[in-house]
Every structure is written in structure tokens, then in C-alpha cells.
Design a protein around this motif. Structure first.
Motif, PDB file in Angstrom:
ATOM      1  N   UNK A  32       0.829  -1.208   0.000  1.00 35.17           N
ATOM      2  CA  UNK A  32       0.000   0.000   0.000  1.00 35.17           C
ATOM      3  C   UNK A  32       0.863   1.257   0.000  1.00 35.17           C
ATOM      4  N   UNK A  33       1.919   1.279   0.813  1.00 39.36           N
ATOM      5  CA  UNK A  33       2.803   2.447   0.843  1.00 39.36           C
ATOM      6  C   UNK A  33       3.515   2.651  -0.488  1.00 39.36           C
ATOM      7  N   UNK A  34       3.955   1.575  -1.124  1.00 40.28           N
ATOM      8  CA  UNK A  34       4.590   1.701  -2.435  1.00 40.28           C
ATOM      9  C   UNK A  34       3.605   2.257  -3.457  1.00 40.28           C
ATOM     10  N   UNK A  35       2.361   1.815  -3.382  1.00 42.02           N
ATOM     11  CA  UNK A  35       1.343   2.298  -4.315  1.00 42.02           C
ATOM     12  C   UNK A  35       1.083   3.783  -4.107  1.00 42.02           C
ATOM     13  N   UNK A  36       0.956   4.214  -2.850  1.00 44.89           N
ATOM     14  CA  UNK A  36       0.675   5.623  -2.590  1.00 44.89           C
ATOM     15  C   UNK A  36       1.865   6.502  -2.911  1.00 44.89           C
ATOM     16  N   UNK A  37       3.090   6.009  -2.728  1.00 47.21           N
ATOM     17  CA  UNK A  37       4.266   6.796  -3.103  1.00 47.21           C
ATOM     18  C   UNK A  37       4.283   7.015  -4.608  1.00 47.21           C
ATOM     19  N   UNK A  38       3.935   5.971  -5.357  1.00 45.71           N
ATOM     20  CA  UNK A  38       3.877   6.091  -6.818  1.00 45.71           C
ATOM     21  C   UNK A  38       2.763   7.056  -7.221  1.00 45.71           C
ATOM     22  N   UNK A  39       1.648   7.004  -6.521  1.00 47.06           N
ATOM     23  CA  UNK A  39       0.505   7.844  -6.844  1.00 47.06           C
ATOM     24  C   UNK A  39       0.796   9.314  -6.538  1.00 47.06           C
ATOM     25  N   UNK A  40       1.590   9.585  -5.496  1.00 41.73           N
ATOM     26  CA  UNK A  40       1.916  10.966  -5.152  1.00 41.73           C
ATOM     27  C   UNK A  40       2.764  11.616  -6.234  1.00 41.73           C
ATOM     28  N   UNK A  41       3.533  10.821  -6.944  1.00 39.02           N
ATOM     29  CA  UNK A  41       4.399  11.367  -7.976  1.00 39.02           C
ATOM     30  C   UNK A  41       3.611  11.746  -9.229  1.00 39.02           C
ATOM     31  N   UNK A  42       2.458  11.145  -9.412  1.00 37.71           N
ATOM     32  CA  UNK A  42       1.656  11.453 -10.593  1.00 37.71           C
ATOM     33  C   UNK A  42       1.082  12.863 -10.476  1.00 37.71           C
ATOM     34  N   UNK A  43       0.880  13.488 -11.611  1.00 40.31           N
ATOM     35  CA  UNK A  43       0.286  14.820 -11.642  1.00 40.31           C
ATOM     36  C   UNK A  43      -1.215  14.713 -11.409  1.00 40.31           C
TER      37      UNK A  43
END
Length: 87
Positions: A32-43
Motif C-alpha cells: 500500500x505504501x509503495x502504491x501511494x508513493x507512486x501515486x503521489x508522484x503522478x500529476x
């Protein structure tokens, strides 16, 4: 001898959920943390407007604009560690 094997199987089955659930919970938190870190980088999504034509001199359009405050509020709620908080 058969009773000892049955007793061993019983205790293994009894202990399995208490061993497996914390391990599965940690894996779920890591993924879940890896997914949210990736999502934060998206515009964030850009505002958009779709033309629906016109009604005489009035132009009709449908627009969408993301509300960043609501998106951030929902993101904070998803990233909480409740009910289990073991880092």
C-alpha cells in the motif's frame, strides 16, 4: 505416537492465524505504501471542459475541475494505519 502427532497438528493449526496475520498485514502495508508513493508522484488531473453545442447565442458546456482539498483529505484517510499501528 499418533496422539502426539494429532496434538502437534492441532497446535500448528491453532497458531497459524496468529503467525500468518501479522506477516500478511506487514506485506499489505508495504504494498500500500509503495502504491501511494507512486501515486503521489503522478500529476493531478487537469481541469477539462466539454462543449455540448449551443442554444441560440448561449454556448453550453460541461466542465470538470478536481478539488485538491477533497482529494488530499481522502488520501490522508486512506493512508492511516488504523486499526493496527505497528511500523
Amino acid at each position: 505416537m499418533n496422539d502426539i502427532v494429532n496434538l502437534g497438528i492441532f497446535f500448528v493449526c491453532l497458531a497459524l492465524p496468529f503467525v500468518a496475520m501479522p506477516l500478511l498485514w506487514r506485506r499489505m502495508k508495504r504494498v500500500r505504501n509503495e502504491t501511494y508513493q507512486h501515486r503521489k508522484q503522478e500529476r493531478r488531473a487537469q481541469p477539462w471542459e466539454e462543449s455540448l453545442g449551443s442554444d441560440g447565442e448561449v454556448r453550453l458546456a460541461r466542465s470538470g475541475s478536481p478539488n485538491d482539498d477533497l482529494i488530499d483529505l481522502g488520501s490522508k484517510a486512506r493512508e492511516t494505519r488504523w486499526p493496527i499501528d505497528n511500523p
